[in-house]
Scaffold this motif. Structure first.
Motif, PDB file in Angstrom:
ATOM      1  N   TYR A   1      10.621  -2.286  -3.840  1.00 55.30           N
ATOM      2  CA  TYR A   1       9.366  -1.538  -3.896  1.00 55.30           C
ATOM      3  C   TYR A   1       8.283  -2.266  -3.101  1.00 55.30           C
ATOM      4  CZ  TYR A   1      11.208   1.216  -7.809  1.00 55.30           C
ATOM      5  OH  TYR A   1      11.955   2.056  -8.596  1.00 55.30           O
ATOM      6  N   LEU A   2       7.427  -1.474  -2.472  1.00 58.15           N
ATOM      7  CA  LEU A   2       6.186  -1.960  -1.886  1.00 58.15           C
ATOM      8  C   LEU A   2       5.060  -1.557  -2.826  1.00 58.15           C
ATOM      9  CD1 LEU A   2       4.136  -2.816   0.367  1.00 58.15           C
ATOM     10  CD2 LEU A   2       4.427  -0.513   1.318  1.00 58.15           C
ATOM     11  N   VAL A   3       4.205  -2.505  -3.177  1.00 59.95           N
ATOM     12  CA  VAL A   3       3.001  -2.179  -3.928  1.00 59.95           C
ATOM     13  C   VAL A   3       1.810  -2.491  -3.037  1.00 59.95           C
ATOM     14  CG1 VAL A   3       3.033  -4.438  -5.055  1.00 59.95           C
ATOM     15  CG2 VAL A   3       1.639  -2.619  -6.002  1.00 59.95           C
ATOM     16  N   GLY A   4       0.871  -1.553  -2.970  1.00 59.94           N
ATOM     17  CA  GLY A   4      -0.275  -1.753  -2.096  1.00 59.94           C
ATOM     18  C   GLY A   4      -1.336  -0.704  -2.319  1.00 59.94           C
ATOM     19  N   PHE A   5      -2.350  -0.770  -1.501  1.00 65.52           N
ATOM     20  CA  PHE A   5      -3.493   0.140  -1.599  1.00 65.52           C
ATOM     21  C   PHE A   5      -3.268   1.318  -0.668  1.00 65.52           C
ATOM     22  CE2 PHE A   5      -7.794   1.552  -0.435  1.00 65.52           C
ATOM     23  CZ  PHE A   5      -8.335   1.762  -1.704  1.00 65.52           C
ATOM     24  N   ASP A   6      -3.124   2.506  -1.248  1.00 64.47           N
ATOM     25  CA  ASP A   6      -2.954   3.745  -0.480  1.00 64.47           C
ATOM     26  C   ASP A   6      -4.339   4.187  -0.019  1.00 64.47           C
ATOM     27  OD1 ASP A   6      -2.706   6.479   0.303  1.00 64.47           O
ATOM     28  OD2 ASP A   6      -0.866   6.646  -0.868  1.00 64.47           O
ATOM     29  N   THR A   7      -4.598   4.083   1.286  1.00 65.39           N
ATOM     30  CA  THR A   7      -5.958   4.334   1.782  1.00 65.39           C
ATOM     31  C   THR A   7      -6.378   5.790   1.643  1.00 65.39           C
ATOM     32  OG1 THR A   7      -5.080   4.607   4.028  1.00 65.39           O
ATOM     33  CG2 THR A   7      -5.833   2.410   3.403  1.00 65.39           C
ATOM     34  N   ALA A   8      -5.428   6.730   1.718  1.00 64.01           N
ATOM     35  CA  ALA A   8      -5.786   8.146   1.581  1.00 64.01           C
ATOM     36  C   ALA A   8      -6.159   8.484   0.145  1.00 64.01           C
ATOM     37  CB  ALA A   8      -4.630   9.029   2.047  1.00 64.01           C
ATOM     38  N   ARG A   9      -5.488   7.871  -0.818  1.00 63.82           N
ATOM     39  CA  ARG A   9      -5.743   8.162  -2.227  1.00 63.82           C
ATOM     40  C   ARG A   9      -6.747   7.209  -2.844  1.00 63.82           C
ATOM     41  NH1 ARG A   9      -1.369   9.900  -0.363  1.00 63.82           N
ATOM     42  NH2 ARG A   9      -0.254  11.716  -1.168  1.00 63.82           N
ATOM     43  N   GLY A  10      -7.050   6.121  -2.115  1.00 66.46           N
ATOM     44  CA  GLY A  10      -8.044   5.179  -2.612  1.00 66.46           C
ATOM     45  C   GLY A  10      -7.628   4.466  -3.875  1.00 66.46           C
ATOM     46  N   ALA A  11      -6.326   4.189  -4.014  1.00 67.75           N
ATOM     47  CA  ALA A  11      -5.846   3.573  -5.248  1.00 67.75           C
ATOM     48  C   ALA A  11      -4.545   2.825  -4.988  1.00 67.75           C
ATOM     49  CB  ALA A  11      -5.631   4.639  -6.323  1.00 67.75           C
ATOM     50  N   LYS A  12      -4.194   1.966  -5.926  1.00 67.55           N
ATOM     51  CA  LYS A  12      -2.928   1.236  -5.861  1.00 67.55           C
ATOM     52  C   LYS A  12      -1.769   2.195  -6.089  1.00 67.55           C
ATOM     53  CE  LYS A  12      -1.571  -0.989  -9.472  1.00 67.55           C
ATOM     54  NZ  LYS A  12      -1.570  -1.955 -10.585  1.00 67.55           N
ATOM     55  N   ARG A  13      -0.693   2.019  -5.321  1.00 67.83           N
ATOM     56  CA  ARG A  13       0.489   2.858  -5.469  1.00 67.83           C
ATOM     57  C   ARG A  13       1.739   2.003  -5.249  1.00 67.83           C
ATOM     58  NH1 ARG A  13      -2.623   5.825  -7.392  1.00 67.83           N
ATOM     59  NH2 ARG A  13      -2.987   8.060  -6.967  1.00 67.83           N
ATOM     60  N   PHE A  14       2.862   2.481  -5.793  1.00 74.34           N
ATOM     61  CA  PHE A  14       4.171   1.874  -5.580  1.00 74.34           C
ATOM     62  C   PHE A  14       5.001   2.792  -4.687  1.00 74.34           C
ATOM     63  CE2 PHE A  14       2.701   0.105  -9.567  1.00 74.34           C
ATOM     64  CZ  PHE A  14       3.084  -1.227  -9.496  1.00 74.34           C
ATOM     65  N   PHE A  15       5.749   2.193  -3.752  1.00 76.90           N
ATOM     66  CA  PHE A  15       6.586   2.966  -2.835  1.00 76.90           C
ATOM     67  C   PHE A  15       7.981   2.346  -2.800  1.00 76.90           C
ATOM     68  CE2 PHE A  15       2.217   3.098  -1.428  1.00 76.90           C
ATOM     69  CZ  PHE A  15       1.984   4.454  -1.253  1.00 76.90           C
ATOM     70  N   ARG A  16       8.999   3.155  -3.052  1.00 76.05           N
ATOM     71  CA  ARG A  16      10.358   2.650  -2.977  1.00 76.05           C
ATOM     72  C   ARG A  16      10.826   2.680  -1.532  1.00 76.05           C
ATOM     73  NH1 ARG A  16      15.015   5.293  -6.430  1.00 76.05           N
ATOM     74  NH2 ARG A  16      15.836   5.829  -4.382  1.00 76.05           N
ATOM     75  N   LEU A  17      11.347   1.555  -1.049  1.00 75.18           N
ATOM     76  CA  LEU A  17      11.699   1.447   0.363  1.00 75.18           C
ATOM     77  C   LEU A  17      12.777   2.449   0.759  1.00 75.18           C
ATOM     78  CD1 LEU A  17       9.974  -1.107   0.106  1.00 75.18           C
ATOM     79  CD2 LEU A  17      11.637  -2.302   1.523  1.00 75.18           C
ATOM     80  N   SER A  18      13.685   2.778  -0.155  1.00 71.98           N
ATOM     81  CA  SER A  18      14.758   3.722   0.176  1.00 71.98           C
ATOM     82  C   SER A  18      14.250   5.144   0.331  1.00 71.98           C
ATOM     83  CB  SER A  18      15.849   3.680  -0.895  1.00 71.98           C
ATOM     84  OG  SER A  18      15.333   4.066  -2.153  1.00 71.98           O
ATOM     85  N   ARG A  19      13.010   5.422  -0.074  1.00 71.34           N
ATOM     86  CA  ARG A  19      12.425   6.756   0.106  1.00 71.34           C
ATOM     87  C   ARG A  19      11.590   6.862   1.380  1.00 71.34           C
ATOM     88  NH1 ARG A  19      12.433  10.579  -3.758  1.00 71.34           N
ATOM     89  NH2 ARG A  19      13.509  10.085  -5.694  1.00 71.34           N
TER      90      ARG A  19
END
Length: 663
Positions: free
Chosen positions: A193-211
């Protein structure tokens, strides 16, 4: 790669390190740059670029202004680098600490962090604080990077650049472009997983690399800062595992034994299909399960839920599109392997390790030195030739590096104050500290008790964190997968058999053959890829070395016989998951940009870059019956070009699978 630029940067560094009162720009221009042709403006730009480059290696360039003058006047300002600038502090390690440190460094397989960990170990060896370490015979955990997106995100984290990528959300199944400031990278539930700041949503989000559905692009024009106190492990601990769902599948009678073991029968409402069984199989993630189900081709059809059915069909359709598209010519360059891009920065970084390494390892064979640095003999000799032409501005014999390799052994007699390695980079510190944190769950090794191993891990972590300084804080951005074996009983049985030199009787399920077999084996080594553990053994029934996954072992016990060849520390680190033989089939694959990492995963012997960012890869396979499953599973990331018979078989497999869905 510009040898002249490497030499210039090295000479500038030596000049600034070896001056007590500093050198003016005019003196440097004359004695280091030997520049009489360019104008002052052009030289000034070159000098500023070179200073920036040296600062990127961590060297602090002091500016000394004349008394009473303000600012940096090119005519009067002098420059120097303190001899302690960016030097790695002494790190004295006990044998137990050295053992766990080497195990931690070797966790990272073929990734940016793998290269960084190897580089950090060389620095410790170059400082004389890490001697020869006796590794445990037969045991080695490994962490496998999650494809090309892993490398790109690591680079973005180190450079503090935002990234953008295509992403298919689990909640909607829709694909869209996301722009993220990466804060951390870690593994949970068998996924990265990547955890970071989603600039479009203005909030922290988790992203699965396989997606991620496209390559990760670095937004190099922008930068950001990590949140204070960020800890990737704590963030990932807040993730909840996806809820269990039930997949309704139609499975051909007598097929897919592994899938059946996880299933329960479903009563049929309509007329029975004598060739199909209807099964209910639990799963959590539709995309992950779709990858497995697509590989089964015409042997399974998804009835529901619709999200899973759609994911399987999409994967098969993408595979079909890749198979039926135009094939690229099969042409490999004369040199084997993938070309590596070399820069003057790479070469200077290597030389800053090479000089102190040679000082503390006098007389090593030249090929061994090249192997230690992961370069060819030719590249090493090119480095040595630049070194012996480099030195202090005066240019007297004692002002040059004195290195001798005429008798095939390398000796260095003059090091010009480069006898100590530079500090760990953020990447190097992260690789070692994250690896040490990961080893906390590994059973005790190398003759250490559990308490002794835990104590060694704790003490070496404190020592390295102190040596890393500010660079070590980025280690909190990484959280590796746990390496404790889920099959603890089998793990202990194999470990004991390796230690005692005893054969094992094995009952093993092979999903490729869809069958269970019984074998007698000599266990050689036990290792993991992330949280999946394997053991390599000589199989007496096949008269060859084979690799077995512990989670596919049904029964395992000593058979009372000694092994024919005992395992040893020299063979304790697996080079490959696959052991080549003379009976292998050579297969040529065309890989997309997203599938290019498969060339490394399957140890391609030859590769060629393709215009679309993909690769042509030549791979050896001991068994090819499962390759149609491989092509369907990877959904367009790979196609077979040669042999033609295998290419046709994979196409028929995918078409037959799609026919079940009326496609």
């Amino acid at each position: 790669m510009s040898a002249s630029r490497t030499e210039r940067l090295l000479n500038l560094l030596l000049a600034l390190l070896n001056t007590k009162y500093g050198l003016s720009r005019a003196a440097l221009r004359e004695k280091v740059y030997h520049d009489d042709d360019s104008n002052d403006t052009a030289f000034g730009r070159m000098f500023e670029r070179d200073k920036t480059e040296l600062r990127s290696f961590g060297f602090e360039i002091e500016t000394i202004a004349e008394a009473g003058l303000a600012g940096e006047d090119p005519a009067t300002t002098r420059y120097r680098i303190g001899r302690e600038s960016n030097r790695l502090p002494d790190v004295h390690l006990t044998p137990a600490e050295g053992t766990v440190l080497v195990l931690a460094a070797m966790l990272w397989e073929r990734s940016a962090l793998g290269g960084a960990a190897a580089s950090a170990l060389r620095k410790l060896q170059a400082s004389g604080d890490l001697g020869e370490v006796e590794l445990p015979a037969g045991v080695q955990p490994r962490i496998k990077p999650a494809g090309p997106s892993f490398e790109a995100i690591v680079n973005a984290l180190n450079a503090r650049h935002p990234v953008s990528f295509g992403y298919r959300a689990a909640s909607t199944g829709q694909e869209e472009r996301r722009r993220v400031e990466p804060w951390g990278l870690g593994s949970r539930f068998g996924q990265w997983y990547l955890v970071g700041f989603d600039t479009a949503r203005g909030a922290k989000r988790f992203f699965r690399l396989s997606r991620m559905t496209s390559a990760v692009q670095l937004e190099t024009k922008d930068s950001y800062e990590l949140p204070a106190g960020f800890d990737a492990r704590k963030e990932l601990d807040s993730l909840a595992e996806l809820p269990l769902q039930e997949a309704i599948l139609e499975v051909q009678e007598g097929r897919l034994l592994g899938l059946r073991k996880r299933s329960t029968p479903v009563p049929e409402d309509g007329p029975a299909d004598n060739e199909r069984d209807v099964l209910s199989v639990p799963f959590r993630d539709s995309e992950l399960f779709a990858e497995e189900l697509a590989s089964y081709g015409p042997h399974v059809k998804v009835v529901g839920p619709e999200e899973l059915r759609t994911a399987v069909v999409r994967r098969l359709e993408t595979a079909e599109a890749a198979i039926t598209g135009p094939a690229v010519p099969v042409e490999f360059p004369a040199a084997s392997g993938r070309a590596r891009k070399r820069t003057s920065e790479d070469q200077l970084s290597r030389m800053l390790q090479l000089v102190p390494f040679l000082v503390h390892n006098q007389g090593l064979p030249i090929q061994e030195v090249a192997d230690r640095f992961g370069i060819s003999r030719k590249e090493l000799i090119a480095d040595l030739r630049i070194l012996i032409c480099s030195g202090l501005p005066e240019g007297y014999p004692d002002d040059l590096f004195d290195i001798d390799w005429e008798d095939e052994h390398v000796y260095i007699h003059e090091h010009l104050e480069l006898n100590r390695p530079v500090r760990f980079s953020e990447e190097e510190a992260s690789a070692l500290l994250t690896g040490l944190a990961t080893l906390g769950s590994l059973p005790a090794q190398a003759g250490l008790s559990g308490d002794e191993q835990a104590s060694a891990l704790e003490s070496v972590t404190v020592k390295l964190a102190g040596a890393a300084g500010e660079a070590g804080r980025v280690a909190a951005s990484f959280a590796a997968p746990p390496v404790e074996p889920a099959e603890a009983g089998f793990f202990e049985t194999v470990t004991a058999a390796i230690r005692d030199g005893r054969q094992l009787a094995l009952r093993y399920f092979s999903p490729q053959r869809d069958a269970v077999s019984e074998r007698d084996v000599d266990p050689l080594r036990l290792y993991s890829q992330d949280n999946i553990w394997y053991f390599e053994a000589y199989c007496h029934s096949k008269a060859a070395v084979r690799n077995f996954r512990l989670d596919r072992v049904e029964e395992l016990a000593p058979n009372g016989k000694p092994v024919s060849t005992p395992a040893s520390a020299e063979t304790s680190v697996p080079v490959k998951l696959y052991t080549p033989s003379d009976d292998d089939v050579v297969v040529v694959l065309q890989l997309s940009g997203q599938g290019a990492h498969l060339a490394d995963d399957y140890y391609a012997e030859r590769t060629a870059e393709l215009p679309d960012g993909g690769l042509l890869a030549e791979v050896r396979f001991g068994s090819v019956d499962w390759l149609p499953m491989f092509i369907a599973q990877h959904g367009g990331a790979a196609r077979i070009l040669e042999p033609a018979g295998l290419a046709d078989a994979s196409a028929k497999w995918v078409v037959a699978a799609l026919a079940q869905y009326g496609r």
